[in-house]
Structures are given as C-alpha cells and as structure tokens.
Scaffold this active site. Structure first.
Site, mmCIF file in Angstrom:
data_model
loop_
_atom_site.group_PDB
_atom_site.id
_atom_site.type_symbol
_atom_site.label_atom_id
_atom_site.label_comp_id
_atom_site.label_asym_id
_atom_site.label_seq_id
_atom_site.Cartn_x
_atom_site.Cartn_y
_atom_site.Cartn_z
ATOM 1 N N HIS A 246 35.197 -55.739 12.898
ATOM 2 C CA HIS A 246 33.982 -54.936 13.050
ATOM 3 C C HIS A 246 32.697 -55.650 12.604
ATOM 4 O O HIS A 246 31.809 -55.918 13.405
ATOM 5 C CB HIS A 246 34.098 -53.644 12.219
HETATM 6 O O1 RIB Z 1 34.763 -48.366 10.583
HETATM 7 C C1 RIB Z 1 34.701 -49.746 10.286
HETATM 8 C C2 RIB Z 1 33.738 -49.998 9.172
HETATM 9 O O2 RIB Z 1 34.192 -49.320 7.993
HETATM 10 C C3 RIB Z 1 33.652 -51.483 8.776
HETATM 11 O O3 RIB Z 1 32.362 -51.764 8.284
HETATM 12 C C4 RIB Z 1 34.650 -51.596 7.670
HETATM 13 O O4 RIB Z 1 34.348 -52.656 6.761
HETATM 14 C C5 RIB Z 1 34.472 -50.281 6.981
HETATM 15 O O5 RIB Z 1 33.350 -50.399 6.111
#
Ligand code: RIB
Ligand code: CA
Length: 316
Positions: A246
């Site tokens: 992500h």
């Molecule tokens: O949903 C994914 C996000 O939530 C990413 O930033 C992961 O690190 C968590 O913080």
C-alpha cells in the site's frame, strides 16, 4: 542532466511493514525527494511502537540523522483500533532489527508540521500521510492558515471499487480516524489519494519478493523479510498471489507520477453511520454536483512500480 530540485516532504506514518518500504523508497531517492522530517501516529500499532519502528527503519537505511517527531496517540473521536493481526505484535514483524538508538525530537509532530509549513515558502512542502490522518487534521484544526501553504497531500487511504479491508465498507487508515479524514478532505489543499483500488494492484508476488532478497544487502533482505511476513495475512484473506504494498504507492507517485492514473473527483467521508463509518464515498462516475476535491487513483503500472522500488532500495 540538470539537477532537479528535490521535493520537500514530511512523511506521516504508522510503521507497519509497508510504511517502512515507503520510507526506504524515499530515502533511496534523494534526487527527487528531500525528507524534511518523519512524523509518527498511532495506527497499525500504538504510538510508542510506530515511533520505535520509524527509528529502526531509518537506522536500517543508515540514516540516523533523520528528524523523527512523535504525534497523536489516539484518534480524534474514537478509541484506537490497531492491526497487529496484519503487522504482528511489534508492527514490524519479519526481520530482526536492532533496538534503535537514534533520538526522537522533543517537539510534538503536530507542532512540527505547523511550524514547518509556516516557515517554508507557501506551496513548497508536500505531506505524505501513510496512516490515520490524526496528526494532519489536528494541525489543520490548530492552525487553519497552513491549508493554503501545503503544496499537496498525497495519502494512502480509502477505497471505492475495492470497498473495505477493516470493515466491509472502510479502509483501515480512514476507518481508524474518520473525523480526521473529513477535516483533511475538506481543507482545500490539493489531495492525491492512493486507495485500495490501486494498492490492490501492487501485489508483492514471489518473483518481486525474490528481487528484494536478491539485492543481498541489509535493506534488501530486511525488505524481503518484512513483505514475506506482511503478505501472509492478505494472501490468505484474498487468496491473492501476494500482499498489496500500500504505502510505497505514495512515495513512488512523487518520484514517478506516470506510474499511476486516476480521476479528479469528489470524495467525502462517512462519519455518522456505525455500519459504514470511515467509508470514502468517491463520486467516480460524477453522479453528484459535489465539487471535485481529490485525485483518486485507480490504476498502477505494477511492474514499473516494483522495478522502481527495487532499483532505489539497491542504492541504500
Ligand atoms: O489499509 C492499509 C493501510 O493501513 C496501510 O497504510 C497500512 O500500513 C495500514 O496503515
Ligand atoms: Ca500505514
């Protein structure tokens, strides 16, 4: 080639293995990105651990000089929800990294964000939130004047076609602090969003994880171990070929925006409903007359994305 002036950024983060890779990517790209400071927030794990993890990542990269500021330890209006089930007890499970020795700055992250935006020329600092938006929203509440001084907010959060990952309706970062997200999305600064719609196309498949390990450096091996650990949960849940990486979508976008595509649309945040709290209501099909307030990414060149990360990690 004329040296382009690097973009001044503040990374606001809740490490988290994917946050760690986003930070390492930025540290491996000094020509494009100049990290003014890293601010930590409670999210994946409590604040004490996200701050410890940020220090460990900077030391892994050989950068104990980076200024790290601890921020808010809980969301604006709800109790903290964490994600140890994804990131492990420490939030950075996978590699065995030494206890950090580099300092945490005395100044609170929110004060640092406000003071930096007021001190730097308007439009020259980009905020890169990778976790719940509590620090950013608190800074905007305390100093509304900073909104016009922000060059851009490039954040990982939200979802539309992919819907939720922590509830059926909401992505984790927005779900943890929807009130903060509402403040940020209404602040008027230019916003670029990396939602699950795009991050779920950036999967750490085995060949990609092998490429990290094949760097055969402390950074490459630790990154492979982090993404190995991190992916077990999502692979099981989605039955996918790898976990979505992500947060590096944020720093990769700032290095090479052509890797991504999306639409400038209206995005609003659900804060009232218990059932859909934290949902990013994205007007992707332009069916309302609500004014566009964010560039919402929907696609990524995933091979190019991983090639960039691997090439930059090799520099550390
Ligand atoms: O949903 C994914 C996000 O939530 C990413 O930033 C992961 O690190 C968590 O913080
Ligand atoms: Ca994160």
């Amino acid at each position: 080639m004329a040296k382009t002036t690097a973009k001044n950024i503040i990374i606001d983060t809740d490490p988290g293995q994917d946050d760690a890779v986003a930070i390492l990517l930025a540290l491996g790209s000094p020509q494009e990105l100049s990290i003014l400071g890293i601010t930590t927030v409670a999210g994946n794990v409590p604040l004490e651990l996200t701050t410890r993890n940020a220090r460990m990542v900077c030391e892994l990269a050989g950068r104990p000089d980076v200024a790290i500021y601890a921020g808010c330890d809980r969301p604006l209006a709800h109790s903290l929800v964490t994600a140890e089930h994804v990131h492990g007890k420490t939030g950075l499970d996978g590699p065995t990294l030494p206890e950090p020795t580099m300092p945490v700055q005395d100044k609170h992250a929110v004060d640092y964000i406000i003071e930096t935006l007021r001190a730097e020329p308007p439009g020259t600092v980009t905020l890169c939130p990778l976790g719940p938006l509590t620090n950013i929203a608190t800074a905007l509440q305390r100093a509304p004047d900073i909104a016009d001084r922000i060059e851009e907010i490039v954040l990982m959060g939200g979802a539309y076609f992919e819907v939720g990952n922590i509830t059926p309706a909401a992505e984790f970062n927005i779900y943890v602090d929807p009130e903060a997200a509402e403040i940020v999305f209404k602040c008027g600064a230019p916003i670029t969003v990396m939602p699950l719609d795009v991050t779920h196309k950036a999967l750490v498949t085995k060949p990609r994880n092998d490429a990290f390990r094949a760097l055969d450096t402390p950074v490459g091996i630790a990154t492979a171990q982090m993404t190995d650990f991190f992916e077990r949960f999502d692979k099981e849940k989605y039955g996918s070929a790898g976990a979505p990486l992500h947060d590096p979508c944020v720093t990769a976008y700032l290095i090479n925006p052509d890797l991504f595509s999306g639409r400038h649309i209206n995005v609003e945040i659900e804060t009232q409903s218990k059932l859909t709290r934290g949902m990013t209501v994205a007007d992707w099909w332009n069916v309302t007359d609500r004014a566009p307030n964010a560039t919402f990414m929907g696609d990524v060149d995933s091979d190019g994305f991983f090639a960039l990360i691997t090439e930059r990690l090799a520099r550390l």
